[in-house]
Motif scaffolding. Structure first.
Motif, PDB file in Angstrom:
ATOM      1  N   PHE A   1       0.753  -2.714  -4.259  1.00  0.00           N
ATOM      2  CA  PHE A   1      -0.128  -3.998  -4.142  1.00  0.00           C
ATOM      3  C   PHE A   1      -1.368  -3.694  -3.165  1.00  0.00           C
ATOM      4  O   PHE A   1      -1.068  -2.948  -2.171  1.00  0.00           O
ATOM      5  N   ALA A   2      -2.446  -4.156  -3.569  1.00  0.00           N
ATOM      6  CA  ALA A   2      -3.687  -3.977  -2.620  1.00  0.00           C
ATOM      7  C   ALA A   2      -3.504  -4.689  -1.421  1.00  0.00           C
ATOM      8  O   ALA A   2      -2.279  -5.526  -1.234  1.00  0.00           O
ATOM      9  N   ALA A   3      -4.398  -4.429  -0.329  1.00  0.00           N
ATOM     10  CA  ALA A   3      -4.307  -4.917   0.676  1.00  0.00           C
ATOM     11  C   ALA A   3      -4.514  -6.571   0.595  1.00  0.00           C
ATOM     12  O   ALA A   3      -3.676  -7.318   1.593  1.00  0.00           O
ATOM     13  N   ASP A   4      -5.161  -7.131  -0.129  1.00  0.00           N
ATOM     14  CA  ASP A   4      -4.907  -8.623  -0.432  1.00  0.00           C
ATOM     15  C   ASP A   4      -3.669  -9.324  -1.137  1.00  0.00           C
ATOM     16  O   ASP A   4      -3.680 -10.547  -1.261  1.00  0.00           O
ATOM     17  N   GLY A   5      -2.776  -8.229  -1.321  1.00  0.00           N
ATOM     18  CA  GLY A   5      -1.416  -8.648  -2.205  1.00  0.00           C
ATOM     19  C   GLY A   5      -1.447  -8.615  -3.731  1.00  0.00           C
ATOM     20  O   GLY A   5      -0.262  -9.187  -4.184  1.00  0.00           O
ATOM     21  N   SER A   6      -2.513  -8.388  -4.260  1.00  0.00           N
ATOM     22  CA  SER A   6      -2.707  -8.340  -5.570  1.00  0.00           C
ATOM     23  C   SER A   6      -1.975  -7.206  -6.085  1.00  0.00           C
ATOM     24  O   SER A   6      -2.170  -5.999  -5.488  1.00  0.00           O
ATOM     25  N   ARG A   7      -1.364  -7.360  -7.086  1.00  0.00           N
ATOM     26  CA  ARG A   7      -0.404  -6.149  -7.950  1.00  0.00           C
ATOM     27  C   ARG A   7      -1.415  -5.027  -8.477  1.00  0.00           C
ATOM     28  O   ARG A   7      -2.341  -5.445  -9.210  1.00  0.00           O
ATOM     29  N   THR A   8      -1.099  -3.643  -8.179  1.00  0.00           N
ATOM     30  CA  THR A   8      -1.737  -2.693  -8.753  1.00  0.00           C
ATOM     31  C   THR A   8      -1.114  -1.782  -9.403  1.00  0.00           C
ATOM     32  O   THR A   8      -1.597  -1.051 -10.304  1.00  0.00           O
TER      33      THR A   8
ATOM     34  N   GLY B   1       3.201  -1.857 -11.550  1.00  0.00           N
ATOM     35  CA  GLY B   1       4.526  -2.311 -11.714  1.00  0.00           C
ATOM     36  C   GLY B   1       5.493  -1.434 -11.304  1.00  0.00           C
ATOM     37  O   GLY B   1       5.380  -0.365 -10.700  1.00  0.00           O
ATOM     38  N   PRO B   2       6.845  -1.862 -11.672  1.00  0.00           N
ATOM     39  CA  PRO B   2       7.196  -2.787 -12.481  1.00  0.00           C
ATOM     40  C   PRO B   2       7.045  -4.348 -11.894  1.00  0.00           C
ATOM     41  O   PRO B   2       7.221  -5.168 -12.977  1.00  0.00           O
ATOM     42  N   ALA B   3       6.765  -4.484 -10.937  1.00  0.00           N
ATOM     43  CA  ALA B   3       6.561  -5.943 -10.398  1.00  0.00           C
ATOM     44  C   ALA B   3       5.249  -6.536 -11.511  1.00  0.00           C
ATOM     45  O   ALA B   3       4.497  -5.898 -11.798  1.00  0.00           O
ATOM     46  N   ASN B   4       5.541  -7.702 -11.751  1.00  0.00           N
ATOM     47  CA  ASN B   4       4.406  -8.287 -12.618  1.00  0.00           C
ATOM     48  C   ASN B   4       3.782  -9.649 -12.175  1.00  0.00           C
ATOM     49  O   ASN B   4       3.093 -10.409 -12.783  1.00  0.00           O
ATOM     50  N   ALA B   5       3.777  -9.484 -10.828  1.00  0.00           N
ATOM     51  CA  ALA B   5       3.023 -10.690  -9.951  1.00  0.00           C
ATOM     52  C   ALA B   5       2.646 -10.169  -8.680  1.00  0.00           C
ATOM     53  O   ALA B   5       3.119  -9.013  -8.200  1.00  0.00           O
ATOM     54  N   ASP B   6       1.703 -10.781  -8.189  1.00  0.00           N
ATOM     55  CA  ASP B   6       1.189 -10.636  -6.746  1.00  0.00           C
ATOM     56  C   ASP B   6       2.213 -10.838  -5.780  1.00  0.00           C
ATOM     57  O   ASP B   6       3.041 -11.741  -5.998  1.00  0.00           O
TER      58      ASP B   6
ATOM     59  N   ALA C   1      -1.413 -13.776   5.283  1.00  0.00           N
ATOM     60  CA  ALA C   1       0.030 -13.684   5.525  1.00  0.00           C
ATOM     61  C   ALA C   1       0.580 -13.600   4.160  1.00  0.00           C
ATOM     62  O   ALA C   1       0.543 -14.528   3.319  1.00  0.00           O
ATOM     63  N   LEU C   2       0.939 -12.367   4.121  1.00  0.00           N
ATOM     64  CA  LEU C   2       1.971 -12.203   2.747  1.00  0.00           C
ATOM     65  C   LEU C   2       3.395 -11.958   3.015  1.00  0.00           C
ATOM     66  O   LEU C   2       3.847 -11.384   3.780  1.00  0.00           O
ATOM     67  N   ASP C   3       4.013 -12.625   1.901  1.00  0.00           N
ATOM     68  CA  ASP C   3       5.473 -12.380   1.867  1.00  0.00           C
ATOM     69  C   ASP C   3       5.822 -10.935   1.549  1.00  0.00           C
ATOM     70  O   ASP C   3       5.287 -10.414   0.627  1.00  0.00           O
ATOM     71  N   ALA C   4       6.711 -10.373   2.271  1.00  0.00           N
ATOM     72  CA  ALA C   4       6.981  -8.961   2.051  1.00  0.00           C
ATOM     73  C   ALA C   4       7.897  -8.725   0.738  1.00  0.00           C
ATOM     74  O   ALA C   4       8.041  -7.518   0.391  1.00  0.00           O
ATOM     75  N   ALA C   5       8.260  -9.827   0.492  1.00  0.00           N
ATOM     76  CA  ALA C   5       9.410  -9.617  -0.721  1.00  0.00           C
ATOM     77  C   ALA C   5       8.797  -9.359  -2.057  1.00  0.00           C
ATOM     78  O   ALA C   5       7.861  -9.919  -2.529  1.00  0.00           O
ATOM     79  N   CYS C   6       9.036  -8.255  -2.654  1.00  0.00           N
ATOM     80  CA  CYS C   6       8.396  -7.782  -3.888  1.00  0.00           C
ATOM     81  C   CYS C   6       8.682  -8.828  -4.694  1.00  0.00           C
ATOM     82  O   CYS C   6       9.985  -9.044  -4.940  1.00  0.00           O
ATOM     83  N   PRO C   7       7.894  -8.912  -5.971  1.00  0.00           N
ATOM     84  CA  PRO C   7       8.194 -10.062  -6.775  1.00  0.00           C
ATOM     85  C   PRO C   7       8.948  -9.594  -7.862  1.00  0.00           C
ATOM     86  O   PRO C   7       9.572 -10.260  -8.806  1.00  0.00           O
ATOM     87  N   HIS C   8       9.185  -8.178  -7.888  1.00  0.00           N
ATOM     88  CA  HIS C   8      10.209  -7.578  -9.003  1.00  0.00           C
ATOM     89  C   HIS C   8      11.641  -7.891  -8.419  1.00  0.00           C
ATOM     90  O   HIS C   8      12.297  -8.660  -9.477  1.00  0.00           O
ATOM     91  N   ALA C   9      12.107  -7.386  -7.545  1.00  0.00           N
ATOM     92  CA  ALA C   9      13.500  -7.718  -7.217  1.00  0.00           C
ATOM     93  C   ALA C   9      13.819  -8.039  -5.769  1.00  0.00           C
ATOM     94  O   ALA C   9      15.039  -8.079  -5.274  1.00  0.00           O
TER      95      ALA C   9
END
Ligand code: FES
Length: 144
Positions: free
Chosen positions: A112-119, A121-126, A84-92
């Motif tokens: 972001f990969a299917a598991d939500g990990s960042r692949t 940027g500019p987002a700097n978090a999963d 269950a991933l939050d759809a909100a991008c950690p960038h903005a």
């Protein structure tokens, strides 16, 4: 001399009484702080396992009005695979979209990969993930 001794003893008794009176307040504050640090998660039904059949799917206002949009995915037969991933991008904060193999943010291109990990940027978090479980065919997500 006797008056000085009585005065001193009265002062001593008042001092101990004041300190003893504060002890319950310190004890209560400590208890409240501990409770606040370990909140019980409230699980909310957001979908059913049938909804997982066609891959990741979006649930808007997952916990009620003006609450996060989630992307749910996983094998309905394997609770450990659920995400269950939050759809909100950690960038903005724009909502990411599922693009067949990954999530892509429409605002500035983070991926972001299917598991939500960042692949990318500019987002700097999963993506933020939530605790999720299945009960009686329902998908329940921990509201935080
Ligand atoms: Fe997603 Fe900027 S808000 S990349």
């Amino acid at each position: 001399m006797q008056n000085n001794r009585r005065g001193f003893l009265r002062w001593l008794a008042l001092g101990f009484g004041s300190v003893a009176g504060l002890l319950p307040a310190f004890t209560q504050r400590r208890s409240a702080r501990v409770i606040a640090q370990t909140p019980e998660a409230e699980f909310i039904k957001v979908a059913t396992v049938e909804d997982l059949a066609d891959g990741p799917f979006k649930v808007e206002n997952a916990f009620g009005d003006n609450t996060p949009t989630l992307w749910l995915s996983g094998d309905p037969e394997d609770e450990d695979s659920l995400l269950a991933l939050d759809a909100a991008c950690p960038h903005a904060g724009c909502d990411v979209n599922w693009r067949g193999e990954n999530y892509v943010c429409p605002c500035h291109g983070s991926a972001f990969a299917a598991d939500g990990s960042r692949t990318r940027g500019p987002a700097n978090a999963d993506l933020t993930s939530y605790e999720v479980k299945i009960e009686d065919g329902a998908i329940l997500v921990a509201k935080t």
